[in-house]
Design an enzyme around this catalytic site. Sequence first.
Site, PDB file in Angstrom:
ATOM      1  N   GLU A   1      54.971 129.937  36.178  1.00 39.85           N
ATOM      2  CA  GLU A   1      53.849 130.213  35.604  1.00 39.85           C
ATOM      3  C   GLU A   1      53.133 131.764  36.061  1.00 39.85           C
ATOM      4  O   GLU A   1      52.318 132.417  35.469  1.00 39.85           O
ATOM      5  CB  GLU A   1      52.893 129.188  35.650  1.00 39.85           C
TER       6      GLU A   1
ATOM      7  N   ARG B   1      52.574 134.860  33.606  1.00 40.57           N
ATOM      8  CA  ARG B   1      51.126 135.199  33.427  1.00 40.57           C
ATOM      9  C   ARG B   1      50.473 136.263  34.444  1.00 40.57           C
ATOM     10  O   ARG B   1      49.945 137.197  33.921  1.00 40.57           O
ATOM     11  CB  ARG B   1      50.270 133.925  33.817  1.00 40.57           C
TER      12      ARG B   1
ATOM     13  N   ASP C   1      63.498 126.276  26.473  1.00 43.53           N
ATOM     14  CA  ASP C   1      62.923 127.400  25.386  1.00 43.53           C
ATOM     15  C   ASP C   1      63.339 128.754  25.861  1.00 43.53           C
ATOM     16  O   ASP C   1      64.077 129.493  25.472  1.00 43.53           O
ATOM     17  CB  ASP C   1      61.585 126.953  24.856  1.00 43.53           C
TER      18      ASP C   1
ATOM     19  N   GLU D   1      53.194 130.244  19.699  1.00 40.23           N
ATOM     20  CA  GLU D   1      54.565 130.702  19.281  1.00 40.23           C
ATOM     21  C   GLU D   1      54.741 131.123  17.962  1.00 40.23           C
ATOM     22  O   GLU D   1      55.466 132.077  17.460  1.00 40.23           O
ATOM     23  CB  GLU D   1      55.613 129.684  19.867  1.00 40.23           C
TER      24      GLU D   1
ATOM     25  N   THR E   1      57.744 136.310  28.285  1.00 35.54           N
ATOM     26  CA  THR E   1      57.210 134.977  27.452  1.00 35.54           C
ATOM     27  C   THR E   1      55.758 134.883  27.421  1.00 35.54           C
ATOM     28  O   THR E   1      55.611 133.645  26.944  1.00 35.54           O
ATOM     29  CB  THR E   1      58.226 133.884  28.081  1.00 35.54           C
TER      30      THR E   1
HETATM   31  C1  DMJ Z   1      53.220 130.254  27.501  1.00 36.05           C
HETATM   32  O1  DMJ Z   1      52.754 130.053  28.916  1.00 36.05           O
HETATM   33  C2  DMJ Z   1      54.388 130.810  27.424  1.00 36.05           C
HETATM   34  O2  DMJ Z   1      54.579 131.222  26.360  1.00 36.05           O
HETATM   35  C3  DMJ Z   1      55.555 130.096  27.705  1.00 36.05           C
HETATM   36  O3  DMJ Z   1      56.868 130.509  27.454  1.00 36.05           O
HETATM   37  C4  DMJ Z   1      55.419 128.839  27.079  1.00 36.05           C
HETATM   38  N1  DMJ Z   1      54.254 128.054  27.267  1.00 36.05           N
HETATM   39  C5  DMJ Z   1      52.968 128.823  26.931  1.00 36.05           C
HETATM   40  C6  DMJ Z   1      52.340 128.919  25.429  1.00 36.05           C
HETATM   41  O4  DMJ Z   1      52.865 127.960  24.697  1.00 36.05           O
END
Ligand code: DMJ
Length: 547
Positions: A179, A183, A312, A447, A536
């Site tokens: 995370e 982020r 994912d 998403e 992501t």
């Molecule tokens: C985000 O932190 C990122 O997109 C991660 O890959 C999946 N979960 C959240 C958003 O849903």
Amino acid sequence: MLPPSRRDFVSLTVSESGSYTNSKQWRRQSCWRKWKQLSRLQRSLILFTLMLLLVGGITTSPTLIGHWRADLPNSCFFLWIALKQLFPVFLFLSAESRLEAVREAFRHAWKGYKNFAWGHDELKPISKSYGEWFGLGLTLIDALDTMWILGLEEEFAEARQWVAKELSFDKNVDVNLFESTIRILGSLLSTYHLTGDSLFLEKAKDIGSRLMPAFNTASKIPYSDVNIGKGTAHPPQWTSDSSVAEVTSIQLEFRELSRLTGDPKYKLAVMEVMKQVHKLDGKQDGLVPMFINTNNGLFTHQGMYTLGARADSYYEYLLKQWIQGGKTEKELLDDYLQAVEGVKKNLLKKSTPSGLTFVGELSHGHFSPKMDHLVCFLPGTLALGAHYGLPADHMELAKQLMETCYQIYAQMETGLSPEIAHFNMHEGSTQDVDVKIADRHNLLRPETVESLFYLYRFTKDKKYQQWGWEILQNFNKYTRVPTGGYTSINNVRDPASPSPRDKMESFFLGETLKYFYLLFSEDPNLISLDKYVFNTEAHPLPIWNSL
Ligand code: DMJ
């Protein structure tokens, strides 16, 4: 509980952006950015004047109109000319008003964060307070490049000031490696690239090096948690496993950090993880289990396969690392292509009665028609691969799954998606989607909007923008909190009482609003997909051979 009047959630509060004087950075901005800083009224006046000049010029030019006039009565001819000239203006104004709606939504979210959660991780908009996860100003950092892309100069300037004066990673706190990489490190790197401001690179180097102790394990598969002050790392209390998505979705960021610093240690650490996962037993047709052990480096909980939580972004980062590195790393591409075939063979089914294509899950050979909202990253990723020359049927599948992800929103009473959908497959079903009571929440996730952005960029089919517009309006209707901010909700099936959860996730500003803006933009060069690859968490990083 939400306040009784739902109308509160659609009231718009447009605030004027102020001036920003960091001229060194902003001298580089294009005329386009300047244009976006004008108020709607100023823009409309300029456009109207231009339009008059254009129509006037054309209709009074004898050479231009000569042979047309011979065939058409005067009134039809002038009407035709006027409409023809006006049409692009209408299109432009409609795109511009949607972009402005996203900027307004961002300002509203920012207002809540600024008033009640400034410098903290997450806004709790209902209780007008904040929640702490790592204690690092997560929402502010995650939102930096969104503000830059949306052209929100004043907000960006105050956030930069906070990063410069207040942000310190020298803190005795445990952070989650994945995370904080996607982020914090991701956002600092992308903001550095967009602005050229070395402050963000220095901060990126600082957090990047503080996360490295996570890789000190027997297997070199990283622990999930790191204390960035003490330099120690550990797995969660209850297990020595890490989730597969987490250890395989930090590569874009650490590889980029190595390229920028010239220090290979970051890249070597994350590529070692990819090498090991590439060789591991326990995959099914390229699909990976959800957990990996940090002691022995083997998959655990084998036999369960999903494109949702805990797996994912493994698939997403196979493709994106290949793109980032200039399409040379064959193992990454092979693993990606094999995984897409594995999805088609094992997880893809059609629902009843409408025949929506969906991605289910496999547990020890038993198929479950369960699809997390998280899986809706897949249409966008498949479309991105097709754009980069992968088989055309990936694009066809992307379009089918995009329709499904949209339907998961459209078929709910609020027009907002639940966290998890179950698809009906038995004859006689009257509805495609079922939602279990525990799965009815919506966390403002990005998403589907993310995939709509990719699909629109590559196809220019306006329906994707329209679907996104509906979704944005429903976020405004059911999740917007009048005093500032947006909240996740408990029940997407009850428009009368969606039941707020009192939390605005940082990814709503970092991802969801950014993808809305890019979806509604008609400018393919606004974060060109031939120059940038999004991590992501929606932070754009450069594609190396495009620099
Ligand atoms: C985000 O932190 C990122 O997109 C991660 O890959 C999946 N979960 C959240 C958003 O849903």
